[in-house]
Design a protein around this motif. Structure first.
Motif, short mmCIF file in Angstrom:
data_model
loop_
_atom_site.label_atom_id
_atom_site.label_comp_id
_atom_site.label_asym_id
_atom_site.label_seq_id
_atom_site.Cartn_x
_atom_site.Cartn_y
_atom_site.Cartn_z
N SER A 184 0.82 -1.21 0.00
CA SER A 184 0.00 0.00 0.00
C SER A 184 0.85 1.26 0.00
N ASN A 185 2.07 1.15 0.51
CA ASN A 185 2.99 2.28 0.54
C ASN A 185 4.14 1.98 -0.43
N GLY A 186 4.21 2.73 -1.49
CA GLY A 186 5.23 2.46 -2.52
C GLY A 186 6.36 3.45 -2.53
N LYS A 187 6.73 4.02 -1.37
CA LYS A 187 7.81 5.00 -1.31
C LYS A 187 9.19 4.36 -1.29
N GLY A 188 9.26 3.05 -1.03
CA GLY A 188 10.55 2.40 -0.99
C GLY A 188 11.17 2.23 -2.36
N LYS A 189 12.48 2.02 -2.35
CA LYS A 189 13.19 1.85 -3.61
C LYS A 189 12.87 0.52 -4.27
N ASP A 190 12.37 -0.46 -3.48
CA ASP A 190 12.01 -1.75 -4.05
C ASP A 190 10.74 -1.68 -4.89
N CYS A 191 10.01 -0.56 -4.81
CA CYS A 191 8.80 -0.37 -5.60
C CYS A 191 9.04 0.50 -6.83
N VAL A 192 10.29 0.80 -7.12
CA VAL A 192 10.65 1.63 -8.26
C VAL A 192 11.23 0.74 -9.36
N PHE A 193 10.77 0.94 -10.57
CA PHE A 193 11.24 0.17 -11.73
C PHE A 193 11.72 1.14 -12.81
N THR A 194 12.69 0.68 -13.56
CA THR A 194 13.24 1.47 -14.66
C THR A 194 12.70 0.92 -15.97
N GLU A 195 12.06 1.76 -16.74
CA GLU A 195 11.53 1.35 -18.04
C GLU A 195 12.66 1.34 -19.08
N ILE A 196 12.86 0.19 -19.69
CA ILE A 196 13.91 0.02 -20.70
C ILE A 196 13.24 -0.39 -22.01
N VAL A 197 13.37 0.43 -23.03
CA VAL A 197 12.82 0.12 -24.34
C VAL A 197 13.84 -0.73 -25.09
N LEU A 198 13.46 -1.94 -25.46
CA LEU A 198 14.36 -2.89 -26.12
C LEU A 198 14.36 -2.67 -27.63
N GLU A 199 15.25 -3.38 -28.30
CA GLU A 199 15.37 -3.23 -29.74
C GLU A 199 14.14 -3.76 -30.48
N ASN A 200 13.45 -4.72 -29.88
CA ASN A 200 12.25 -5.27 -30.53
C ASN A 200 10.99 -4.48 -30.16
N ASN A 201 11.17 -3.27 -29.61
CA ASN A 201 10.09 -2.34 -29.25
C ASN A 201 9.27 -2.81 -28.04
N TYR A 202 9.70 -3.86 -27.39
CA TYR A 202 9.08 -4.25 -26.13
C TYR A 202 9.72 -3.45 -24.98
N THR A 203 9.05 -3.44 -23.85
CA THR A 203 9.53 -2.70 -22.68
C THR A 203 9.83 -3.68 -21.55
N ALA A 204 10.98 -3.49 -20.92
CA ALA A 204 11.38 -4.29 -19.76
C ALA A 204 11.39 -3.39 -18.54
N LEU A 205 10.95 -3.93 -17.40
CA LEU A 205 10.89 -3.19 -16.14
C LEU A 205 11.91 -3.78 -15.18
N ARG A 206 12.99 -3.04 -14.95
CA ARG A 206 14.07 -3.49 -14.07
C ARG A 206 13.94 -2.81 -12.72
N ASN A 207 14.08 -3.59 -11.65
CA ASN A 207 13.93 -3.04 -10.31
C ASN A 207 15.11 -2.13 -9.98
N ALA A 208 14.82 -1.00 -9.31
CA ALA A 208 15.86 -0.02 -9.00
C ALA A 208 16.72 -0.45 -7.82
N LYS A 209 16.17 -1.22 -6.89
CA LYS A 209 16.92 -1.65 -5.72
C LYS A 209 17.78 -2.86 -6.01
N TYR A 210 17.27 -3.79 -6.74
CA TYR A 210 17.99 -5.02 -7.08
C TYR A 210 18.36 -4.95 -8.55
N GLU A 211 19.59 -4.54 -8.81
CA GLU A 211 20.05 -4.37 -10.18
C GLU A 211 20.12 -5.72 -10.88
N GLY A 212 19.60 -5.75 -12.11
CA GLY A 212 19.62 -6.97 -12.90
C GLY A 212 18.40 -7.85 -12.70
#
Length: 279
Positions: A184-212
């Motif tokens: 319910s509270n999404g202020k933590g870094k584990d609730c943040v994702f990085t949008e990555i646009v791939l070469e095939n035009n799909y989008t990947a969501l990578r977690n900001a706290k746990y890289e990779g």
């Protein structure tokens, strides 16, 4: 006794010898004491020059240092101090790529957050990601399902976002085991994702706290652990889709076309005249 002529000749000869000896002595006195042998005179000249150089070096060592002013204007110091070649320091141009990368890792608390609404279509399950009321997350929702409607909030001016369900208000987060959970509270870094646009035009969501670690779902729509995900896998590929019946009403997304009247050149080519717009 001899004749008077022989005695006179002897006297003249003696006087002549005395005159020659007097001339030799006067010439020797004029040349000085060191003008006898040329070799001796050359050696004496070298010694005199060496003595002169040693004397000048000793004089320079004993000469007092110049008194430079410690205080005063810059012009006065430059006029007294010796001229030294100045080194020109060239400042490197700022690296904007590094600046953007660093600022993208910091939460922006000043700018207005951009809020978007869309659905996440999973490439593997063929359905949409949904956040249920029992805090479960899967990719089994049909197009237009109210639980599949997601609200995406920007966290920085970059591509970091927070995703929450529009129906439940729960944020999609990831725990230390790589499992997707709802909070319910999404202020933590584990609730943040990085949008990555791939070469095939799909989008990947990578977690900001746990890289990779990426958000991923299996073919049955079940969430997959982030520790077993890679960017090239089909499980992490998503496509953004607008909900059924949802239309954007923002005026900024609409293009406005302006019709300017055409202009023609005069015969001389120096002046331009505007032709009336055809009706």
């Amino acid at each position: 006794m001899g004749s008077p002529r022989s005695a006179l000749s002897c006297l003249l000869l003696h006087l002549l010898l005395l005159c020659l000896q007097a001339q030799v002595r006067s010439a020797a006195q004029r040349r000085g004491p060191g003008a006898g042998d040329p070799a001796d005179s050359a050696g004496q000249g070298h010694e005199d020059r060496a003595f002169g150089q040693r004397g000048r070096a000793a004089e320079n060592l004993t000469k007092p240092a110049p008194n430079y002013p410690e205080e005063g204007s810059r012009e006065q110091r430059d006029s007294v101090l010796p001229k030294v070649t100045q080194r020109v320091t060239v400042q490197s141009s700022p690296n904007f790529t590094q600046h953007v990368r660093e600022q993208s890792l910091v939460t922006d608390q000043l700018s207005r957050r951009l809020i978007r609404t869309y659905q996440l279509y999973s490439r593997t399950s063929g359905k949409h990601v949904q956040v249920l009321a029992n805090k479960r997350i899967n990719a089994m929702a049909e197009d237009g399902d109210p639980f599949a409607k997601l609200i995406v909030e920007t966290d920085t001016f970059g591509s970091r976002v927070r995703v929450r369900g529009a129906e439940t208000g729960l944020y999609i987060c990831m725990n230390k085991k790589g499992k997707l959970i709802a909070k319910s509270n999404g202020k933590g870094k584990d609730c943040v994702f990085t949008e990555i646009v791939l070469e095939n035009n799909y989008t990947a969501l990578r977690n900001a706290k746990y890289e990779g670690w990426y958000m991923a779902f299996t073919r049955k729509g079940r969430p997959r652990k982030g520790s077993k995900t890679r960017q090239h896998q089909r499980e992490v590929h998503f496509m953004k889709r607008l909900p059924r019946g949802h239309h954007t009403t923002e005026q900024s997304l609409r293009f406005e076309f302006l019709n300017y009247p055409p202009f023609t050149r005069s015969l001389r080519g120096s002046q331009r005249t505007w032709a009336p717009e055809p009706r």
